[in-house]
Design a protein around this motif. Structure first.
Motif, mmCIF file in Angstrom:
data_model
loop_
_atom_site.group_PDB
_atom_site.id
_atom_site.type_symbol
_atom_site.label_atom_id
_atom_site.label_comp_id
_atom_site.label_asym_id
_atom_site.label_seq_id
_atom_site.Cartn_x
_atom_site.Cartn_y
_atom_site.Cartn_z
ATOM 1 N N SER A 29 -30.638 27.350 4.795
ATOM 2 C CA SER A 29 -29.449 27.627 4.001
ATOM 3 C C SER A 29 -29.780 27.744 2.524
ATOM 4 O O SER A 29 -30.700 27.092 2.024
ATOM 5 C CB SER A 29 -28.405 26.512 4.181
ATOM 6 N N GLY A 33 -24.797 26.977 0.323
ATOM 7 C CA GLY A 33 -24.361 26.745 1.694
ATOM 8 C C GLY A 33 -24.451 27.950 2.604
ATOM 9 O O GLY A 33 -24.276 27.819 3.826
ATOM 10 N N THR A 35 -25.754 30.623 5.083
ATOM 11 C CA THR A 35 -26.792 30.532 6.107
ATOM 12 C C THR A 35 -27.763 31.700 6.011
ATOM 13 O O THR A 35 -27.355 32.860 5.977
ATOM 14 C CB THR A 35 -26.161 30.519 7.515
#
Length: 205
Positions: A29, A33, A35
């Protein structure tokens, strides 16, 4: 991202967060945050590490080129059975490093130098390997350091020494720059009745 308990994680120098969970899920990540990667491993991750420095190819080493600080790999201890090397750039299948069965399970490992790794195994063995593309997984040195079991290992980059604990002893293995050697005169014996069982070791340097 993870529906089961997180088992381990690590930050790269580029602020990439790698996490593993009980169900074998593995994620990469960004700091915000987002991915980068979400994949399923063959076994749960119990330790995740980024190399201290990028490993150079044989040609780069012969030319004397300096390694950069950018992380291109992340290593994953797959439940003590093997080490997976995952390329952050993607496009390459993860490489799996397997070891002799007599060594037992991988208890602990550390990156050192430019693309090298030292590992401690449950049956008391300590093994040094290369992860360079042309000789990946090649054993450079190995010792049956403890008769019964190894419980912890930690490597000091500045001292070039690995501290290993097992069988109620602390033993040191040193890299002189040319070779590895066990520092027989530096062994420390613990009294379990007074000190308890020692199963972890860390350097302060």
């Amino acid at each position: 991202k993870h529906t089961k308990a997180i088992t381990c994680g690590g930050w790269s120098k580029d602020n990439i967060l790698a996490l593993g969970s009980d169900d074998g899920a593995f994620t990469l990540s960004k700091p915000n945050g987002d991915t980068i990667e979400h994949t399923q491993l063959k076994a749960k991750a119990i330790d995740i590490q980024f190399p201290k420095a990028k490993g150079k190819s044989r040609a780069e080493r012969l030319e004397g080129k300096e390694a950069d600080d950018k992380n291109e790999l992340v290593s994953i201890n797959l439940d003590g059975g093997s080490i997976a090397l995952y390329h952050l750039k993607g496009g390459e299948k993860p490489k799996e490093l397997k070891f002799q069965r007599r060594y037992g399970e991988i208890v602990a490992y550390e990156w050192y130098g430019e693309g090298y790794m030292i590992l401690g195994f449950s049956e008391g063995f300590v093994v040094v390997i290369s992860t360079h593309e042309e000789d990946i997984g090649e054993e450079l040195a190995s010792w049956p350091l403890f008769e019964n079991n190894l419980q912890g290992l930690n490597f000091s980059q500045s001292m070039r020494r690995a501290a290993c604990v097992g069988d109620d002893h602390l033993k040191l293995v040193e890299h002189t720059g040319k070779e590895w050697r066990v520092m027989e005169n530096e062994t420390v014996k613990f009294d379990r009745r007074k000190d308890g069982q020692v199963d972890k070791v860390h350097w302060t340097l």
